[in-house]
Scaffold this motif. Structure first.
Motif, short mmCIF file in Angstrom:
data_model
loop_
_atom_site.label_atom_id
_atom_site.label_comp_id
_atom_site.label_asym_id
_atom_site.label_seq_id
_atom_site.Cartn_x
_atom_site.Cartn_y
_atom_site.Cartn_z
N ASP A 200 0.83 -1.20 0.00
CA ASP A 200 0.00 0.00 0.00
C ASP A 200 0.87 1.26 0.00
N HIS A 203 2.04 2.03 -3.55
CA HIS A 203 0.97 2.65 -4.34
C HIS A 203 0.71 4.08 -3.90
N ASN A 214 -9.43 12.67 -8.94
CA ASN A 214 -9.83 11.39 -8.35
C ASN A 214 -10.74 10.62 -9.30
N PRO A 216 -11.06 6.77 -11.50
CA PRO A 216 -10.62 5.38 -11.25
C PRO A 216 -9.30 5.00 -11.90
N SER A 221 -6.04 8.39 -7.68
CA SER A 221 -7.14 7.59 -7.14
C SER A 221 -6.62 6.33 -6.46
N ARG A 222 -5.69 5.65 -7.12
CA ARG A 222 -5.12 4.43 -6.52
C ARG A 222 -4.37 4.77 -5.24
N LEU A 224 -5.03 7.27 -3.16
CA LEU A 224 -6.01 7.56 -2.11
C LEU A 224 -6.53 6.28 -1.48
N LYS A 225 -6.83 5.28 -2.31
CA LYS A 225 -7.33 4.00 -1.78
C LYS A 225 -6.26 3.31 -0.94
N ALA A 226 -5.01 3.32 -1.43
CA ALA A 226 -3.92 2.72 -0.65
C ALA A 226 -3.71 3.46 0.66
N SER A 227 -3.84 4.78 0.63
CA SER A 227 -3.71 5.58 1.85
C SER A 227 -4.79 5.20 2.86
N GLY A 228 -6.00 5.00 2.37
CA GLY A 228 -7.09 4.60 3.27
C GLY A 228 -6.81 3.27 3.95
N ARG A 229 -6.29 2.30 3.17
CA ARG A 229 -5.96 1.00 3.76
C ARG A 229 -4.84 1.12 4.78
#
Length: 396
Positions: A200, A203, A214, A216, A221-222, A224-229
């Motif tokens: 993560d 990414h 942002n 897909p 965007s990728r 942001l999702k990795a940051s959330g995880r």
């Protein structure tokens, strides 16, 4: 007739308002803004900078080209924000000491790292968070981490370097640095959680310097999702460590186990916690990124330099062998051993001078402010390049 009078009155009123607004705009935004162009909306010069940063000089040539074209002060647009680029020693002093500027990262970085990171705080909040982080970095505390770092390095060298004819240095240095920092900051041992966090993190880094769109298919965007995880992992670690501190059988937990444990244990003069859980997570993310890129890039360029400098390499090997002669088989390095690596430290400092691992520092103008005869409008982004000592003035 009455209708005509009403129309005339409306036209006069509208004209007066328009003239007033134009006059205000001209007063607020004098003509002496820096030379340059803001480029295309949203994109600006972001793509050109990102391409340059992937090159071997880390963007230094790109900066020099702008200096040659516009001088040491120029305007552009980066990551969707009007920006003033500064270069030179006077610019560095202005950036760090002007009260009209505050620390502020590009919106892309802010959204990935969180709203409570030290990179976007100023005033009392910045001092509070900075003081908390420095508690973890006190020299007497750093001395305790040398043995753990030594163990990580030995394991890494044995698994990835020993017996190999050639290696690709940068990815290995990035993984080594990540493993060391994740152990020191989060207390994460080797395993599935650390491996997932490493993925993560990779990414996340790809979207740090990206146009903040942002969608897909974008790197942002990728990221942001990795940051959330990653944030969820750190939040869970924080909850577990906080619960562990509250268990009476453990007594008073030591503050120095890792960064998160240390920050959880800090209190103000009234006994209240110095940082919230959200602030701990956001600033743990900052510490991970700040330590990771600078250290891995430094070590990579040290290896590259030493591969082409036999004399310096031989002198460094001798320095390390003299230290090793006084160590038992498998005995870990100590803080005292590190203080004897004087040549090694001078080599590292020279590499930092020649190849600065950070492109530049970002600020935000809190008010209209002048530098070198140019206006930096309120709200504009300001960036000063770290390789300023390598740039030449604009030809006359």
């Amino acid at each position: 007739m009455d209708n005509l009078a009403i129309v005339v009155a409306l036209v006069v009123a509208a004209s007066s308002i328009a003239i007033h607004l134009l006059t205000r705009a001209r007063k607020r935004r004098p003509a002496n803004v820096p030379p340059g162009s803001l480029g295309l909306p949203v994109i600006g010069q972001s793509l050109g900078l990102l391409r340059a940063m992937r090159g071997g000089d880390g963007g230094s040539r790109w900066v020099q080209d702008r200096i040659d074209m516009y001088g040491p002060v120029s305007k552009l647009s980066l990551f969707g924000t009007p920006t003033v680029l500064l270069a030179g020693p006077a610019a560095n002093k202005f950036l760090f000491f002007s009260s009209a500027l505050s620390t502020r990262q590009p919106r892309s970085v802010q959204r990935i790292l969180g709203e409570n990171s030290i990179l976007d705080l100023h005033g009392a909040d910045h001092r509070r968070v900075r003081g908390a982080l420095l508690e973890f970095l006190r020299p007497d505390m750093l001395k305790r981490y040398v043995g753990g770092i030594d163990a990580e390095v030995r394991r890494h060298v044995e698994e990835n370097w020993a017996g190999r004819g050639s290696v690709t240095v940068l990815p290995l240095m990035k993984r080594l640095t990540f493993d060391i920092i994740s152990a020191l900051l989060f207390g994460l041992e080797r395993g599935a959680v650390r491996d997932a966090l490493a993925g993560d993190f990779a990414h996340m880094m790809k979207g740090m310097w990206a146009i903040p769109v942002n969608l897909p298919f974008t790197a942002f965007s990728r990221s942001l999702k990795a940051s959330g995880r990653a944030r969820r992992v750190l939040a869970e670690i924080t909850r577990e460590k906080k619960a562990s501190r509250c268990q009476p059988e453990h007594g008073k937990a030591p503050r120095s186990n890792d960064l998160i444990t240390c920050l959880l244990g800090l209190t103000d003069g009234h006994g209240e916690r110095l940082l919230t859980d959200e602030e701990i997570v956001d600033n743990a993310m900052v510490a991970l990124i700040a330590g990771h890129d600078t250290s891995s890039i430094l070590m990579t360029f040290m290896v590259r330099h030493l591969a082409n400098d036999d004399a310096t390499l031989a002198a460094m090997v001798q320095e390390h062998e003299e230290i090793a002669m006084n160590k038992g088989d498998g005995e870990a390095l100590t803080w005292e051993d590190l203080t004897k690596m004087k040549l090694t430290w001078r080599v590292a400092q020279e590499i930092l001078r020649v190849v600065p691992p950070i492109f530049g520092s970002f600020r935000r103008a809190l008010e209209d402010v002048e530098f070198d005869g140019y206006l930096i409008p309120k709200g504009w982004q300001v960036i000063c390049c770290k390789s300023t000592h390598l740039h030449e003035p604009k030809p006359s």
